[in-house]
Write a protein that holds these residues in place. Structure first.
Motif, PDB file in Angstrom:
ATOM      1  N   GLU A 171       0.834  -1.211   0.000  1.00  0.00           N
ATOM      2  CA  GLU A 171       0.000   0.000   0.000  1.00  0.00           C
ATOM      3  C   GLU A 171       0.867   1.259   0.000  1.00  0.00           C
ATOM      4  N   TYR A 175       1.514   4.236  -2.856  1.00  0.00           N
ATOM      5  CA  TYR A 175       1.323   5.649  -2.526  1.00  0.00           C
ATOM      6  C   TYR A 175       2.563   6.463  -2.910  1.00  0.00           C
ATOM      7  N   SER A 176       3.736   5.922  -2.620  1.00  0.00           N
ATOM      8  CA  SER A 176       4.983   6.612  -2.928  1.00  0.00           C
ATOM      9  C   SER A 176       5.165   6.794  -4.432  1.00  0.00           C
ATOM     10  N   SER A 179       2.898   9.402  -5.653  1.00  0.00           N
ATOM     11  CA  SER A 179       3.363  10.714  -5.214  1.00  0.00           C
ATOM     12  C   SER A 179       4.397  11.282  -6.173  1.00  0.00           C
TER      13      SER A 179
END
Length: 244
Positions: A171, A175-176, A179
């Motif tokens: 997860e 997300y990284s 980003s």
């Protein structure tokens, strides 16, 4: 009792972000010069007399070496502002510049100032993180008594948060990666806020954005804060203690 005035952000400028190591594009630039370039560009772009600035409040985490004493005041002088313009440096660790903005707004709303520049500087390639604490007990005996096991940094703190709220590696890698992709898109859109660094004119974008970042690539990286000592102290993280 007087009514507080509104505090308004008029303009925002910054230098591109360089990599925090000796090979970064800004490693040869003194931190005072970095901030001075932004201050100079800010007053020039807005066409204001720097003498009208009531205060310059800057955030800085590691005030040692070239960032020691009061780098904000040094940058004010390096930018050519009048000697009558003051400058002060605040430290709330990673929220230092954010705190500078809050203090600036407080001064304006209270009627103590009309024009304030809130800013910040940090050159981790020239002034490494925690270099101001090397060889010294910066916590003292009272902290040691209250926290017998010692305090931990953000890395371990993040691992503890993940364990408590059950945030998994997959997860967070997703997300990284997302980003970085958002940062790439933003860098192509928001360019008016960038100031050219006098001593590094070739740097026109943030070095820290990695357009090639993928979930698969991140999955192959080892955790940055894994250690036997951390695993023994915080078994709730669920690390496996392995040799090497």
């Amino acid at each position: 009792m007087s009514t507080p005035r509104d505090a308004v952000i008029v303009d925002v400028l910054r230098t591109p972000v360089g990599k925090g190591k000796k090979g970064g594009a800004l490693h040869h630039v003194h931190p005072v010069a970095l901030l001075a370039d932004v201050l100079t560009a800010l007053v020039e772009r807005n066409g204001i007399d720097p003498a009208l600035v009531d205060d310059v409040i800057g955030g800085c985490v590691t005030k040692s070496g070239e960032q020691a004493v009061n780098p904000t005041r040094s940058a004010v002088l390096a930018a050519g502002f009048p000697l009558t313009v003051p400058g002060t440096t605040v430290d709330r660790q990673c929220g230092s510049s954010q705190q500078a903005v809050s203090f600036a707004a407080h001064a304006i709303r209270a009627g103590a100032a009309d024009v304030v520049i809130a800013c910040g500087v940090e050159s981790m390639s020239r002034v490494p993180m925690h270099s101001d604490a090397q060889g010294a007990d910066h916590l003292g005996e009272r902290i040691a008594r209250r926290f017998p096991g010692g305090l931990v940094g953000q890395g371990i703190s993040a691992e503890l948060i993940c364990a408590r709220w059950q945030l998994g590696r997959d997860e967070l890698d997703a997300y990284s990666a997302a980003s970085h992709q958002r940062a790439v898109a933003a860098a192509e859109t928001f360019t008016k806020d960038l100031v050219m660094v006098t001593e590094a004119p070739e740097l026109t974008v943030d070095e820290t954005i990695r357009a090639s970042t993928t979930v698969e690539g991140l999955a192959g990286l080892r955790p940055s804060f894994r250690s036997d000592a951390a695993a023994e102290r915080f078994p709730e993280i669920g690390w496996k203690i392995t040799p090497g």
